[in-house]
Design an enzyme around this catalytic site. Structure first.
Site, PDB file in Angstrom:
ATOM      1  N   HIS A  52       0.833  -1.194   0.000  1.00 33.51           N
ATOM      2  CA  HIS A  52       0.000   0.000   0.000  1.00 33.51           C
ATOM      3  C   HIS A  52       0.868   1.244   0.000  1.00 33.51           C
ATOM      4  CE1 HIS A  52       0.655  -0.986   4.256  1.00 33.51           C
ATOM      5  NE2 HIS A  52       0.425   0.290   4.560  1.00 33.51           N
TER       6      HIS A  52
ATOM      7  N   HIS B 253       0.881   5.256   1.128  1.00 37.45           N
ATOM      8  CA  HIS B 253       0.286   6.331   1.918  1.00 37.45           C
ATOM      9  C   HIS B 253       0.403   7.634   1.147  1.00 37.45           C
ATOM     10  CE1 HIS B 253       0.182   4.255   5.901  1.00 37.45           C
ATOM     11  NE2 HIS B 253       1.154   3.547   5.362  1.00 37.45           N
TER      12      HIS B 253
END
Length: 130
Positions: A97, A99
């Protein structure tokens, strides 16, 4: 038992910022700043290191679009784009992922600290990684 796979599957509610066939982007439920988002591939991969090229590239393309939108709409003063790899680097969910962390000059609660290390022999370092 991956929380991001459960979010992608709709088992856990989220505030979706963007979605297509490859990625889902949503607000981080534990934000470090106003507008903090995550972009995750729908296909599970543990980290940036093992994500297929096409998927990884698309994650960053979407992150760029979202970051531009946040900058325009939230009037933040800067943005951190960040992906942690392994626990030592702060990765707490083992699903790749990215950010997107808007930064605000006058009201910022994010701390990134970089210290100095002893002098580096760059020739030796180059030899180690070749």
């Amino acid at each position: 038992l991956c929380i991001f796979c459960d979010i992608v599957a709709g088992k856990i509610p989220n505030y979706t910022v963007y979605e297509d066939e490859t990625v889902l982007a949503f607000f981080d439920v534990n934000p470090t700043s106003y507008g903090h988002c995550l972009v995750v591939p729908k296909e599970h991969c543990d980290s940036f290191l093992d994500c297929p090229d096409e998927v990884r590239n698309h994650v960053f393309e979407v992150a760029q679009k979202i970051a531009n939108n946040l900058e325009e709409k939230l009037h933040c003063d800067g943005i951190n784009i960040l992906s942690n790899v392994h626990e030592a680097a702060g990765q707490s969910v083992h699903h790749f992922h990215v950010h997107i962390i808007p930064r605000y000059a006058n009201d910022d609660h994010v701390t990134l600290e970089f210290g100095k290390i002893p002098e580096v022999d760059f020739k030796e370092l180059l030899e180690k990684i070749k």
